[in-house]
Design an enzyme around this catalytic site. Structure first.
Site, PDB file in Angstrom:
ATOM      1  N   SER A  87       0.659  -1.353   0.359  1.00  0.00           N
ATOM      2  CA  SER A  87      -0.109   0.083  -0.045  1.00  0.00           C
ATOM      3  C   SER A  87       1.182   1.567  -0.058  1.00  0.00           C
ATOM      4  O   SER A  87       0.367   2.602   1.307  1.00  0.00           O
ATOM      5  CB  SER A  87      -0.738   0.153   1.203  1.00  0.00           C
ATOM      6  OG  SER A  87      -1.520  -1.040   0.863  1.00  0.00           O
ATOM      7  N   ARG A 102       8.648   6.496  -3.308  1.00  0.00           N
ATOM      8  CA  ARG A 102       8.874   6.700  -2.157  1.00  0.00           C
ATOM      9  C   ARG A 102       7.727   6.513  -1.561  1.00  0.00           C
ATOM     10  O   ARG A 102       6.314   5.434  -1.385  1.00  0.00           O
ATOM     11  CB  ARG A 102       8.105   8.281  -2.529  1.00  0.00           C
ATOM     12  CG  ARG A 102       6.812   8.668  -1.993  1.00  0.00           C
ATOM     13  CD  ARG A 102       6.694  10.274  -2.514  1.00  0.00           C
ATOM     14  NE  ARG A 102       6.785  10.879  -3.257  1.00  0.00           N
ATOM     15  CZ  ARG A 102       5.930  11.121  -4.387  1.00  0.00           C
ATOM     16  NH1 ARG A 102       4.789  10.500  -4.406  1.00  0.00           N
ATOM     17  NH2 ARG A 102       6.474  11.586  -5.852  1.00  0.00           N
ATOM     18  N   ASP A 139      -3.382  -1.424  -2.614  1.00  0.00           N
ATOM     19  CA  ASP A 139      -4.587  -1.840  -1.547  1.00  0.00           C
ATOM     20  C   ASP A 139      -5.828  -1.741  -1.830  1.00  0.00           C
ATOM     21  O   ASP A 139      -7.089  -2.148  -2.109  1.00  0.00           O
ATOM     22  CB  ASP A 139      -4.735  -1.379   0.045  1.00  0.00           C
ATOM     23  CG  ASP A 139      -4.277   0.002   0.112  1.00  0.00           C
ATOM     24  OD1 ASP A 139      -4.177   0.323  -1.121  1.00  0.00           O
ATOM     25  OD2 ASP A 139      -3.852   0.431   1.295  1.00  0.00           O
TER      26      ASP A 139
HETATM   27  C1  BGC Z   1      -0.354   4.950  -0.194  1.00  0.00           C
HETATM   28  C2  BGC Z   1      -1.381   4.643  -0.966  1.00  0.00           C
HETATM   29  C3  BGC Z   1      -2.332   3.858  -0.430  1.00  0.00           C
HETATM   30  C4  BGC Z   1      -3.041   4.550   0.423  1.00  0.00           C
HETATM   31  C5  BGC Z   1      -3.696   3.600   1.520  1.00  0.00           C
HETATM   32  C6  BGC Z   1      -0.476   6.355   1.183  1.00  0.00           C
HETATM   33  O1  BGC Z   1      -0.079   6.558   1.814  1.00  0.00           O
HETATM   34  O2  BGC Z   1       0.591   5.685  -1.195  1.00  0.00           O
HETATM   35  O3  BGC Z   1      -0.509   3.434  -2.281  1.00  0.00           O
HETATM   36  O4  BGC Z   1      -3.488   3.285  -1.564  1.00  0.00           O
HETATM   37  O5  BGC Z   1      -1.885   5.049   1.588  1.00  0.00           O
HETATM   38  O6  BGC Z   1      -3.634   2.349   2.757  1.00  0.00           O
END
Ligand code: BGC
Length: 466
Positions: free
Chosen positions: A144, A159, A197
């Site tokens: 995620s 990142r 996610d």
């Molecule tokens: C991330 C995403 C993720 C979201 C929810 C964000 O900080 O960059 O990739 O889908 O959080 O978990």
């Protein structure tokens, strides 16, 4: 300044008007279209996921899912029954702080060891090192964080977000890294797909609803926030620069990474609290939308408002003299976002629930007027989050012409904010109704919580990886 004037000012600072939201819809659409055109460091990422099929509920088989989110690492096995139902076994670990900020090698080994523990506990037949490659379990990896994918099973980390800071992992292939760590422990697991996610949430919701409704968006409102949606490949010009798009594919799920909407803060509200908070994060000047919306940040925004009121002598005047220097109200990141949920849920006439929460952060005594002010501050912080989310959802629906194409517009959601903050969905819906672009169409939107979305979605991705 007295408490009521300070409160009025704070309400104004956090106000998101209907007119502002109407403009936000258009601004989002513009940023999203630019993101589909080309990759650039500070724009909305709009990341291709290489998922080109949407499940219809008939998928079958046993798959593994690994799920790294904001706070936990989860390993599950998911049995898809092919009739929209599934069985799931899982184990969960809180990733230790030092692992979240240490070396990449230690981090991947930690995850592989968790997978090993899971197999030993739940699938001893699969933890045998003697198995040949054909009997290996396929694993989907829900990761995620923003990654630039080049195929379903390959993607490099752009990142970190949400408090992770493993510097030597940035720029490396996360699927390959997990696979290498898993191999080093001789586990009979093939990591065949990597999935955000939100993509998992969209797939899981599609599996659950089957062909009865078309799910258009998967959205996470938890520690972080983000959404994925299904887009026509012909509308993703930048895909031309990527290899490995199946020739027959018509659509692809796009991970918007909307946490990075308006990183240059040309449009987003930008209070003194938002600015100070940003400087305390591991990724300053990035994920500026997320820092106004999601669970990792709302508690800290609240804390900053309360601390500022306290320091100016506007609130908690009687508790101030006995306040310890290390009290949570004075310590960054020490107020959990659940504070806001408890506050919203406290319907007692003397707000005893709020006093209990205040005691935990070092304020053992408060007047009713002070507790009422706390309740209002919590409310405006959460309301701003919900209204910004509504604006950006509407932007996505506008861009995809959702109301023209579908009678019912289904959105899958997951995460602690949508699940536990009282009436958050209602606040989002009310803001949607107030938008010029949505209005009465709000009734055509269905929102379903997709609880095990990340696990089921990763399993579905592993199934689709063939
Ligand atoms: C991330 C995403 C993720 C979201 C929810 C964000 O900080 O960059 O990739 O889908 O959080 O978990």
């Amino acid at each position: 300044m007295n408490l009521s004037s300070a409160l009025e000012r704070t309400k104004r600072d956090f106000l998101v008007t209907n007119q502002y939201l109407d403009n936000l819809v258009n601004f989002f659409e513009k940023e999203a279209r630019e993101g589909l055109q080309k990759d650039s460091e500070r724009s909305l990422p709009m990341l291709p996921s290489f998922v080109t099929q949407i499940p219809n509920g008939s998928e079958k088989g046993l798959f593994l899912a690994a799920d790294l989110g904001g706070s936990n690492f989860r390993v599950c096995s998911v049995h898809l029954n092919g009739d929209r139902s599934h069985e799931l076994k899982q184990m969960k670990w809180r990733v230790p702080n030092e692992t979240m900020k240490g070396s990449a090698a230690k981090f991947w080994t930690y995850l592989a060891k968790c997978i090993q523990d899971f197999l030993t506990e739940h699938h001893p037949e699969q933890s045998s090192f003697e198995l040949d490659g054909n009997s290996y379990l396929k694993m989907g990896f829900t990761f995620s964080f923003p990654i630039r994918q080049t195929a379903l099973n390959s993607g490099t980390l752009i990142r970190w977000t949400k408090g992770y800071a493993i510097e030597d992992a940035v720029g490396t292939d996360v699927c390959e890294s997990l696979q290498t760590a898993v191999r080093a422990l001789n586990l009979p697991v093939d990591v065949v797909a990597i999935v955000n996610d939100t993509v998992g949430c969209l797939l899981a919701r599609s599996y659950e609803t089957g062909s009865s409704a078309q799910t258009l968006v998967g959205c996470i409102l938890g520690t972080g926030t983000n959404a994925a949606y299904s887009e026509k490949i012909s509308r993703i010009p930048k895909l031309a620069t990527y290899d490995s798009v199946p020739k027959s594919a018509k659509v692809m799920v796009v991970n918007t990474e909307w946490g990075s909407f308006d990183n240059n803060v040309k449009f987003l509200p930008n209070t003194e609290y938002d600015q100070a908070l940003d400087l305390m994060t591991p990724n300053p000047r990035f994920h500026m939308f997320e820092k106004r919306v999601s669970g990792m940040f709302l508690g800290e925004i609240l804390r900053r408002v309360l601390e500022s009121f306290l320091k100016k002598g506007t609130i908690f005047t009687s508790a101030k003299t006995s306040l310890r220097k290390d009290a949570d109200i004075l310590t960054p990141w020490s107020i959990d976002t659940s504070f806001l949920s408890y506050s919203a849920a406290d319907g007692s006439s003397d707000l005893t629930g709020i006093q209990q929460e205040l005691t935990k952060i070092g304020i053992s005594d408060s007047s009713l007027e002070e507790r009422q002010a706390v309740k209002e501050i919590c409310h405006v912080v959460a309301l701003r989050s919900a209204r910004l989310v509504a604006g950006i959802i509407a932007g996505l629906l506008k861009m995809t012409k959702a109301f023209e194409k579908f009678e019912v517009v289904d959105i899958g959601m997951d995460g602690a904010i949508i699940e536990f903050y009282p009436h958050y969905e209602e606040m989002v819906r009310e803001a949607l109704r107030s938008l010029r672009f949505v209005g009465a169409n709000e009734k055509r939107i269905t929102i379903g919580i997709s609880r095990d979305g990340s696990g089921i979605g990763a399993a579905l991705c592993a199934a689709m990886a063939g």
